[in-house]
Write a protein that holds these residues in place. Structure first.
Motif, PDB file in Angstrom:
ATOM      1  N   LEU A   1     -62.258 -23.902  38.450  1.00 18.91           N
ATOM      2  CA  LEU A   1     -63.250 -24.838  37.973  1.00 18.91           C
ATOM      3  C   LEU A   1     -64.030 -25.401  39.152  1.00 18.91           C
ATOM      4  CD1 LEU A   1     -61.057 -26.847  35.441  1.00 18.91           C
ATOM      5  CD2 LEU A   1     -62.725 -25.111  34.907  1.00 18.91           C
ATOM      6  N   PRO A   2     -65.343 -25.396  39.083  1.00 18.50           N
ATOM      7  CA  PRO A   2     -66.141 -25.955  40.182  1.00 18.50           C
ATOM      8  C   PRO A   2     -65.842 -27.435  40.356  1.00 18.50           C
ATOM      9  CG  PRO A   2     -67.500 -24.667  38.685  1.00 18.50           C
ATOM     10  CD  PRO A   2     -66.138 -24.793  38.049  1.00 18.50           C
ATOM     11  N   GLY A   3     -65.677 -27.864  41.607  1.00 18.70           N
ATOM     12  CA  GLY A   3     -65.424 -29.259  41.911  1.00 18.70           C
ATOM     13  C   GLY A   3     -63.970 -29.667  41.826  1.00 18.70           C
ATOM     14  N   ARG A   4     -63.130 -28.817  41.303  1.00 22.71           N
ATOM     15  CA  ARG A   4     -61.725 -29.193  41.170  1.00 22.71           C
ATOM     16  C   ARG A   4     -61.019 -29.192  42.517  1.00 22.71           C
ATOM     17  NH1 ARG A   4     -57.456 -26.662  36.858  1.00 22.71           N
ATOM     18  NH2 ARG A   4     -55.737 -28.043  37.365  1.00 22.71           N
ATOM     19  N   TYR A   5     -61.426 -28.316  43.411  1.00 23.30           N
ATOM     20  CA  TYR A   5     -60.779 -28.215  44.716  1.00 23.30           C
ATOM     21  C   TYR A   5     -61.761 -28.428  45.867  1.00 23.30           C
ATOM     22  CZ  TYR A   5     -57.295 -26.159  41.689  1.00 23.30           C
ATOM     23  OH  TYR A   5     -56.408 -25.949  40.680  1.00 23.30           O
ATOM     24  N   HIS A   6     -63.021 -28.656  45.559  1.00 26.70           N
ATOM     25  CA  HIS A   6     -64.045 -28.829  46.595  1.00 26.70           C
ATOM     26  C   HIS A   6     -64.927 -30.022  46.233  1.00 26.70           C
ATOM     27  CE1 HIS A   6     -62.905 -24.918  48.179  1.00 26.70           C
ATOM     28  NE2 HIS A   6     -62.948 -24.471  46.937  1.00 26.70           N
ATOM     29  N   TYR A   7     -64.977 -30.991  47.140  1.00 23.53           N
ATOM     30  CA  TYR A   7     -65.784 -32.184  46.945  1.00 23.53           C
ATOM     31  C   TYR A   7     -66.685 -32.350  48.165  1.00 23.53           C
ATOM     32  CZ  TYR A   7     -62.322 -33.081  43.346  1.00 23.53           C
ATOM     33  OH  TYR A   7     -61.512 -32.962  42.254  1.00 23.53           O
ATOM     34  N   GLU A  34     -68.907 -40.145  56.258  1.00 17.95           N
ATOM     35  CA  GLU A  34     -69.252 -39.144  55.245  1.00 17.95           C
ATOM     36  C   GLU A  34     -68.532 -37.853  55.588  1.00 17.95           C
ATOM     37  OE1 GLU A  34     -73.121 -36.806  53.476  1.00 17.95           O
ATOM     38  OE2 GLU A  34     -73.390 -38.850  54.224  1.00 17.95           O
ATOM     39  N   PHE A  35     -67.925 -37.226  54.571  1.00 17.24           N
ATOM     40  CA  PHE A  35     -67.158 -36.002  54.799  1.00 17.24           C
ATOM     41  C   PHE A  35     -67.059 -35.210  53.505  1.00 17.24           C
ATOM     42  CE2 PHE A  35     -64.433 -39.526  53.782  1.00 17.24           C
ATOM     43  CZ  PHE A  35     -63.552 -39.029  52.822  1.00 17.24           C
ATOM     44  N   SER A  36     -66.530 -34.014  53.605  1.00 20.75           N
ATOM     45  CA  SER A  36     -66.268 -33.152  52.449  1.00 20.75           C
ATOM     46  C   SER A  36     -64.786 -32.796  52.444  1.00 20.75           C
ATOM     47  CB  SER A  36     -67.110 -31.883  52.515  1.00 20.75           C
ATOM     48  OG  SER A  36     -68.484 -32.201  52.486  1.00 20.75           O
ATOM     49  N   LEU A  37     -64.219 -32.596  51.261  1.00 24.26           N
ATOM     50  CA  LEU A  37     -62.818 -32.226  51.121  1.00 24.26           C
ATOM     51  C   LEU A  37     -62.702 -30.862  50.452  1.00 24.26           C
ATOM     52  CD1 LEU A  37     -61.222 -35.537  49.798  1.00 24.26           C
ATOM     53  CD2 LEU A  37     -60.939 -34.530  52.055  1.00 24.26           C
ATOM     54  N   HIS A  38     -61.801 -30.053  50.957  1.00 23.21           N
ATOM     55  CA  HIS A  38     -61.550 -28.734  50.383  1.00 23.21           C
ATOM     56  C   HIS A  38     -60.042 -28.504  50.344  1.00 23.21           C
ATOM     57  CE1 HIS A  38     -65.817 -27.893  50.837  1.00 23.21           C
ATOM     58  NE2 HIS A  38     -65.708 -28.421  52.047  1.00 23.21           N
ATOM     59  N   TRP A  39     -59.502 -28.277  49.148  1.00 26.65           N
ATOM     60  CA  TRP A  39     -58.078 -27.984  48.984  1.00 26.65           C
ATOM     61  C   TRP A  39     -57.903 -26.543  48.548  1.00 26.65           C
ATOM     62  CZ3 TRP A  39     -59.594 -32.878  47.029  1.00 26.65           C
ATOM     63  CH2 TRP A  39     -58.953 -33.970  47.617  1.00 26.65           C
TER      64      TRP A  39
END
Length: 121
Positions: A1-7, A34-39
């Protein structure tokens, strides 16, 4: 799902609550980042089906004439509609392990032909 693991483009503001919304002659004391998260995608789920799921138990009947015991274990992927096991990027194998009550060592279950038991992935 888009956005579920990447913000993307998350802003974090750390400031004292007493300074929020107050018109001061100076800027608020605090910091903004400001940052981005990726799981990585979460692990695949596995659940029991059949008797193990319905009754949370099974029975092994010991027969002195045979040296192996057979039980049916049915497993399924409860998230099959999202990601099938064979399409999961990190799943390598789904297998069965067991141990006697009180033992600390887990053993891999084998099929009747002597090969290790695993669910189709």
């Amino acid at each position: 799902l888009p956005g579920r693991y990447h913000y993307e483009n998350i802003k974090l503001l750390a400031v004292a609550e007493c300074e929020l919304g107050v018109d001061m002659w100076r800027d608020n004391i605090g910091a903004e980042l400001e940052f981005s998260l990726h799981w990585q995608q979460e692990c695949a789920k596995v659940e029991f089906s059949g008797v193990l799921k319905d009754y949370n138990t099974f029975a092994v009947i010991e027969d002195p004439l045979v040296d192996t015991y057979t039980i049916a274990i049915i497993g399924h992927n409860p998230d099959n509609f999202l990601t099938q096991w064979q399409d999961h990027p990190y799943l390598q194998e789904v297998y069965v392990r067991y141990r006697r009550v009180g033992d600390s060592l887990w053993k891999r279950a084998k099929k009747v032909d002597g090969t290790f038991a695993s669910f189709g992935t």
